[in-house]
Design an enzyme around this catalytic site. Structure first.
Site, PDB file in Angstrom:
ATOM      1  N   CYS A   1       0.861  -1.180   0.000  1.00 35.67           N
ATOM      2  CA  CYS A   1       0.000   0.000   0.000  1.00 35.67           C
ATOM      3  C   CYS A   1       0.896   1.229   0.000  1.00 35.67           C
ATOM      4  CB  CYS A   1      -1.007  -0.009   1.141  1.00 35.67           C
ATOM      5  SG  CYS A   1      -0.321   0.157   2.780  1.00 35.67           S
TER       6      CYS A   1
ATOM      7  N   CYS B   1       3.938   0.664  -7.908  1.00 31.85           N
ATOM      8  CA  CYS B   1       4.793  -0.492  -7.606  1.00 31.85           C
ATOM      9  C   CYS B   1       5.569  -0.879  -8.862  1.00 31.85           C
ATOM     10  CB  CYS B   1       3.985  -1.661  -7.047  1.00 31.85           C
ATOM     11  SG  CYS B   1       3.134  -2.690  -8.246  1.00 31.85           S
TER      12      CYS B   1
ATOM     13  N   CYS C   1      -4.303  -0.422  -2.548  1.00 36.17           N
ATOM     14  CA  CYS C   1      -4.780   0.916  -2.892  1.00 36.17           C
ATOM     15  C   CYS C   1      -4.280   1.243  -4.298  1.00 36.17           C
ATOM     16  CB  CYS C   1      -4.284   1.954  -1.891  1.00 36.17           C
ATOM     17  SG  CYS C   1      -2.504   2.198  -1.880  1.00 36.17           S
TER      18      CYS C   1
END
Length: 135
Positions: A8, A87, A80
């Site tokens: 997250c 990422c 999220c």
């Protein structure tokens, strides 16, 4: 042992709770960790609401994504949109799930109203994590 990574934004609430539930229910089958695209520190409210259901995450730390572990995972779960968008590229052959969860750290109101949001998100995460039994 299969590896799961929960990601997250700040690795302070949602991913920490997911890691805690995975440790509680699947430690014999999965190695699980959590991290963030930033480090915001472990949120004490997350620790509190997890303790209410018998899961101790007080020993967890807020970590940045470890690319070596990331690249070894069989499953990466983003919790999220920020984590999903920021990422690293999911390695080919790695399963990716996205759980678009409300950030409880942004809840406002009285302490009890804020804790209510934390509990709602905690319970939602638990439901998702339990479904990983079939992963």
């Amino acid at each position: 042992m299969k590896k799961i990574y929960f990601l997250c934004t700040g690795n302070s609430c949602r991913s920490q709770m997911a890691e805690g539930f995975a440790e509680k229910y699947f430690a014999d089958r999965y190695e699980s960790r959590s991290a963030g695209v930033e480090q915001h520190g472990l949120n004490p409210r997350a620790v509190r609401v997890m303790a209410e259901v018998g899961v101790d995450i007080s020993h967890h730390r807020s970590d940045l994504i470890d690319e070596d572990y990331f690249n070894q995972c069989e499953l990466i779960v983003t919790l999220c949109g920020d984590a999903r968008d920021k990422c690293p590229m999911i390695p080919q052959g790695t399963k990716h799930l996205h759980w678009d969860l409300l950030d409880p750290a942004r809840a406002v109101g009285t302490e009890e109203e804020i804790l209510t949001v934390f509990r709602q998100v905690r319970d939602e995460i638990k439901e998702y994590v339990l479904k990983l039994d079939k992963f």
